[in-house]
Design a protein around this motif. Sequence first.
Motif, short mmCIF file in Angstrom:
data_model
loop_
_atom_site.label_atom_id
_atom_site.label_comp_id
_atom_site.label_asym_id
_atom_site.label_seq_id
_atom_site.Cartn_x
_atom_site.Cartn_y
_atom_site.Cartn_z
N HIS A 83 0.81 -1.22 0.00
CA HIS A 83 0.00 0.00 0.00
C HIS A 83 0.84 1.27 0.00
CE1 HIS A 83 0.85 0.69 4.28
NE2 HIS A 83 0.69 -0.60 4.44
N SER A 84 2.14 1.16 0.28
CA SER A 84 3.01 2.34 0.27
C SER A 84 3.54 2.65 -1.13
CB SER A 84 4.19 2.13 1.22
OG SER A 84 3.75 2.03 2.56
N VAL A 85 3.17 1.82 -2.10
CA VAL A 85 3.60 2.01 -3.48
C VAL A 85 2.39 2.45 -4.32
CG1 VAL A 85 4.60 0.91 -5.52
CG2 VAL A 85 5.37 0.23 -3.24
N VAL A 119 7.54 11.16 -0.19
CA VAL A 119 7.63 10.06 -1.15
C VAL A 119 8.78 10.27 -2.13
CG1 VAL A 119 5.16 9.56 -1.02
CG2 VAL A 119 6.02 11.11 -2.79
N ASN A 120 9.29 9.16 -2.65
CA ASN A 120 10.20 9.19 -3.79
C ASN A 120 9.37 9.08 -5.06
OD1 ASN A 120 12.21 7.44 -1.65
ND2 ASN A 120 13.08 9.17 -2.74
N VAL A 143 6.70 6.08 -4.00
CA VAL A 143 6.91 5.14 -2.89
C VAL A 143 7.28 5.94 -1.65
CG1 VAL A 143 8.21 3.17 -2.03
CG2 VAL A 143 7.71 3.35 -4.47
N LYS A 144 6.67 5.61 -0.52
CA LYS A 144 6.98 6.34 0.70
C LYS A 144 8.46 6.21 1.05
CE LYS A 144 4.22 6.85 4.07
NZ LYS A 144 3.39 6.64 5.29
N LYS A 145 9.06 7.34 1.39
CA LYS A 145 10.49 7.38 1.66
C LYS A 145 10.90 6.49 2.83
CE LYS A 145 11.51 11.98 -0.21
NZ LYS A 145 11.94 13.36 0.10
N ASP A 146 10.04 6.39 3.85
CA ASP A 146 10.44 5.60 5.01
C ASP A 146 10.57 4.12 4.66
OD1 ASP A 146 7.74 5.28 4.64
OD2 ASP A 146 7.17 5.58 6.73
#
Length: 228
Positions: A83-85, A119-120, A143-146
């Motif tokens: 879900h972070s993508v 995000v990246n 995509v979330k940076k973390d």
Amino acid sequence: MFGFGRSKDAVGLDIGASSVKAVQLKRGRGVHELVRLGIVPLHPETIVDGVIMDSGTVISAIQQIFAENQIKTKDVVVAVSGHSVIVKKIRVTKMKPEELEEAIPFEAEQYVPYAIEDVNLDFQILENADPNAGELDVLLVAVKKDIVNDYLSIISTAGLNAVVVDVDAFALENAFELAYETERDQVVGLVNLGAAVMNINILQGGFSEFTRDSPLGGTRYTESIQKM
């Protein structure tokens, strides 16, 4: 990053919900030869919903694979999903590539449910059927940076260097394109059934038209069968 670039000599590293896997290929004359393959299982709660909960266990698994299989290459390619993508096909006003690169963060705000600074971002310009059209079809990836930073930190601590961070659906596409040729208008559905996530990528004419990560992985099917 995110599958739009490739590395020639890197090892493929798959950090999955049920295991860590590494594969090293050697390119021959028109074929790829398997050189090294290693798999180390993980406990069920090590990675949950794509988030690494026990980094120490994952680091140890990576180091074990490289040591046991005598993999000397330090450069690796890794992929993320879940879900972070965010993968979205968008349409923007036609502009030069350098102008589009500056505009993408502003365009992405309409489609990404996270703060843009968190995000990246990456993108790829898709083929347009009408070369005279005033718009461009663009594949947007966020995509979330973390999540990315967690993977990079673990890989670095394991003594390796991540040269590409891919998206699972695009990694699946790259593997397919290495093995098969398709017609320009041919539609192909690719499905990767993992332990926790199922990656889906629909291609048309060599371009991704639809991607989706579903939480219906193999573990859920196994649990359902056990209850029967």
